[in-house]
Write a protein that holds these residues in place. Structure first.
Motif, mmCIF file in Angstrom:
data_model
loop_
_atom_site.group_PDB
_atom_site.id
_atom_site.type_symbol
_atom_site.label_atom_id
_atom_site.label_comp_id
_atom_site.label_asym_id
_atom_site.label_seq_id
_atom_site.Cartn_x
_atom_site.Cartn_y
_atom_site.Cartn_z
ATOM 1 N N GLY A 1 30.227 -55.967 -52.577
ATOM 2 C CA GLY A 1 31.346 -55.306 -53.228
ATOM 3 C C GLY A 1 31.137 -55.213 -54.719
ATOM 4 N N ASP A 2 31.779 -54.249 -55.334
ATOM 5 C CA ASP A 2 31.675 -54.016 -56.775
ATOM 6 C C ASP A 2 33.077 -53.895 -57.384
ATOM 7 N N HIS A 3 33.105 -53.970 -58.716
ATOM 8 C CA HIS A 3 34.330 -53.747 -59.488
ATOM 9 C C HIS A 3 35.470 -54.655 -59.007
ATOM 10 N N ILE A 4 35.174 -55.941 -58.933
ATOM 11 C CA ILE A 4 36.195 -56.922 -58.577
ATOM 12 C C ILE A 4 37.260 -56.922 -59.677
ATOM 13 N N ARG A 5 38.521 -56.896 -59.253
ATOM 14 C CA ARG A 5 39.596 -56.804 -60.227
ATOM 15 C C ARG A 5 40.853 -57.477 -59.679
ATOM 16 N N LEU A 6 41.747 -57.808 -60.593
ATOM 17 C CA LEU A 6 43.028 -58.400 -60.235
ATOM 18 C C LEU A 6 44.112 -57.376 -60.510
ATOM 19 N N VAL A 7 44.885 -57.074 -59.488
ATOM 20 C CA VAL A 7 45.955 -56.089 -59.597
ATOM 21 C C VAL A 7 47.232 -56.771 -60.045
ATOM 22 N N ASP A 8 47.894 -56.175 -61.010
ATOM 23 C CA ASP A 8 49.174 -56.696 -61.487
ATOM 24 C C ASP A 8 50.259 -56.312 -60.480
ATOM 25 N N PRO A 9 50.887 -57.305 -59.801
ATOM 26 C CA PRO A 9 51.889 -56.958 -58.781
ATOM 27 C C PRO A 9 53.081 -56.203 -59.337
ATOM 28 N N ASP A 10 53.360 -56.371 -60.633
ATOM 29 C CA ASP A 10 54.477 -55.666 -61.255
ATOM 30 C C ASP A 10 54.089 -54.280 -61.739
ATOM 31 N N ARG A 11 52.765 -54.048 -61.840
ATOM 32 C CA ARG A 11 52.264 -52.740 -62.264
ATOM 33 C C ARG A 11 51.086 -52.372 -61.368
ATOM 34 N N PRO A 12 51.384 -51.863 -60.150
ATOM 35 C CA PRO A 12 50.324 -51.638 -59.148
ATOM 36 C C PRO A 12 49.165 -50.787 -59.628
ATOM 37 N N GLY A 13 49.391 -49.939 -60.600
ATOM 38 C CA GLY A 13 48.319 -49.081 -61.087
ATOM 39 C C GLY A 13 47.433 -49.730 -62.122
ATOM 40 N N GLU A 14 47.767 -50.943 -62.531
ATOM 41 C CA GLU A 14 47.010 -51.620 -63.578
ATOM 42 C C GLU A 14 46.239 -52.806 -62.985
ATOM 43 N N SER A 15 45.067 -53.052 -63.560
ATOM 44 C CA SER A 15 44.245 -54.170 -63.102
ATOM 45 C C SER A 15 43.352 -54.623 -64.238
ATOM 46 N N ARG A 16 42.739 -55.796 -64.057
ATOM 47 C CA ARG A 16 41.756 -56.260 -65.039
ATOM 48 C C ARG A 16 40.538 -56.800 -64.299
ATOM 49 N N PRO A 17 39.356 -56.634 -64.865
ATOM 50 C CA PRO A 17 38.139 -57.100 -64.186
ATOM 51 C C PRO A 17 38.146 -58.613 -64.017
ATOM 52 N N ILE A 18 37.583 -59.068 -62.898
ATOM 53 C CA ILE A 18 37.451 -60.491 -62.615
ATOM 54 C C ILE A 18 35.976 -60.787 -62.361
ATOM 55 N N SER A 19 35.449 -61.757 -63.071
ATOM 56 C CA SER A 19 34.033 -62.086 -62.921
ATOM 57 C C SER A 19 33.779 -63.587 -62.812
ATOM 58 N N ARG A 20 34.849 -64.391 -62.732
ATOM 59 C CA ARG A 20 34.657 -65.823 -62.652
ATOM 60 C C ARG A 20 35.895 -66.480 -62.047
ATOM 61 N N GLY A 21 35.747 -67.734 -61.665
ATOM 62 C CA GLY A 21 36.855 -68.500 -61.120
ATOM 63 C C GLY A 21 36.323 -69.781 -60.497
ATOM 64 N N ARG A 22 37.202 -70.552 -59.906
ATOM 65 C CA ARG A 22 36.800 -71.782 -59.247
ATOM 66 C C ARG A 22 36.133 -71.461 -57.907
ATOM 67 N N ILE A 23 35.405 -72.424 -57.383
ATOM 68 C CA ILE A 23 34.712 -72.319 -56.103
ATOM 69 C C ILE A 23 35.286 -73.402 -55.192
ATOM 70 N N ALA A 24 35.519 -73.079 -53.917
ATOM 71 C CA ALA A 24 36.149 -74.059 -53.036
ATOM 72 C C ALA A 24 35.612 -73.957 -51.616
ATOM 73 N N LEU A 25 35.442 -75.105 -50.986
ATOM 74 C CA LEU A 25 35.062 -75.213 -49.579
ATOM 75 C C LEU A 25 36.339 -75.327 -48.758
ATOM 76 N N GLU A 26 36.530 -74.402 -47.836
ATOM 77 C CA GLU A 26 37.788 -74.350 -47.092
ATOM 78 C C GLU A 26 37.825 -75.382 -45.963
ATOM 79 N N ILE A 27 39.003 -75.947 -45.761
ATOM 80 C CA ILE A 27 39.277 -76.908 -44.691
ATOM 81 C C ILE A 27 40.288 -76.247 -43.769
ATOM 82 N N GLU A 28 39.876 -75.891 -42.534
ATOM 83 C CA GLU A 28 40.786 -75.085 -41.705
ATOM 84 C C GLU A 28 40.713 -75.462 -40.223
ATOM 85 N N ALA A 29 41.020 -76.714 -39.940
ATOM 86 C CA ALA A 29 41.292 -77.185 -38.582
ATOM 87 C C ALA A 29 40.100 -77.064 -37.636
ATOM 88 N N ALA A 30 38.888 -77.226 -38.156
ATOM 89 C CA ALA A 30 37.689 -77.288 -37.317
ATOM 90 C C ALA A 30 36.712 -78.274 -37.932
#
Length: 280
Positions: free
Chosen positions: A225-254
């Motif tokens: 995928g390309d052009h990862i972005r975060l959409v503003d829920p209050d302004r659906p037509g607006e977004s900002r690029p996202i290129s970083r964040g935390r990393i997590a290992l999911e725990i889901e009942a298995a």
């Protein structure tokens, strides 16, 4: 089907002056351990009902260099879910880890496929389930691409699956049609079809470069995928690029084990993220 290994995107420099040894904690290829194999230094836990860094049910165990989830929980028991997340954010990296399924499953997912995952570009408050992208780790679906709760990106899908509730990834050079994933709720795209998962230990990878992402399973590029972005829920037509964040290992009942969680930071001299063979 042509298969392009992740190794094919690395650049080999021949005849360059001798470089100093790798910094502490890194090998000569630039890989560093995110999980040290001994404890959760640099990580925190988040579990339903218990919140941050509380595990009264003993869901998380570390043994033989691996994180073993639900090791001591009896099969079929009702359990809480959540994740183990990095304390710091990361961007521009190549991440790899290994996983292996256990035998046990638990309520509320006892009748369903074994499920886990890896969140990345995780933003904001902790929640089950968080605002993030996800590399799905679910039996027969490992490598699927999810965009959760405001994350959106551009991808490509097999035109024959365009009318299905969950379309299937296909690279543009193989006839994939542009598609937008996510933005509200949970957006879900199936990975490239193929028998990529094996019995025992599997190797999964995410290459996150700038605002793009590539999913790799046992050396096969299975989603992109390309052009990862975060959409503003209050302004659906607006977004900002996202290129970083935390990393997590999911725990889901298995029952599942994670090990060899490693990261290599990407710079301008690291070549490009791998492109997909696309199948066909």
């Amino acid at each position: 089907m042509l298969v392009r290994s992740i190794a094919s995107v690395l650049i080999l420099f021949v005849g360059a002056p001798a470089a100093p040894g790798p910094p502490p904690g890194r090998d000569e290829g630039g890989w560093s351990r995110l999980f040290n194999g001994r404890d959760l230094d640099g990580w925190y836990t988040f579990l339903q009902e218990h919140g941050k860094d509380r595990d009264p049910d003993g869901i998380i165990a570390i043994e033989d260099g691996a994180i073993h989830l639900y090791r001591d929980v009896p099969d079929g028991r009702e359990v809480v879910m959540g994740y183990i997340a990095t304390e710091h954010e990361y961007g521009d990296y190549h991440l790899r880890w290994r996983y292996r399924w256990g035998e046990k499953k638990f309520e509320p997912r006892y009748a369903l496929k074994r499920d886990a995952g890896l969140y990345y570009h995780l933003l904001g408050e902790d929640a089950v389930w968080p605002r993030a992208l996800q590399f799905q780790v679910q039996e027969t679906d490992v490598g699927d691409l999810l965009a959760l709760y405001g994350l959106r990106l551009d991808t490509w899908i097999d035109p024959e699956t365009a009318g299905e509730p969950i379309p299937t990834f296909l690279a543009p050079d193989r006839g994939g049609r542009p598609s937008v994933l996510g933005g509200e709720g949970i957006g879900y795209a199936k990975r490239l079809p193929g028998p990529f998962e094996v019995e025992g230990w599997n190797t999964a990878e995410v290459v996150a470069r700038g605002d793009s992402t590539t999913h790799v399973l046992n050396g096969h590029v299975v989603a992109r995928g390309d052009h990862i972005r975060l959409v503003d829920p209050d302004r659906p037509g607006e977004s900002r690029p996202i290129s970083r964040g935390r990393i997590a290992l999911e725990i889901e009942a298995a029952e599942i084990e994670f090990r060899d969680v490693e990261i290599r930071m990407l710079g301008e001299g690291d070549g490009q993220a791998p492109r997909t063979d696309g199948g066909g």
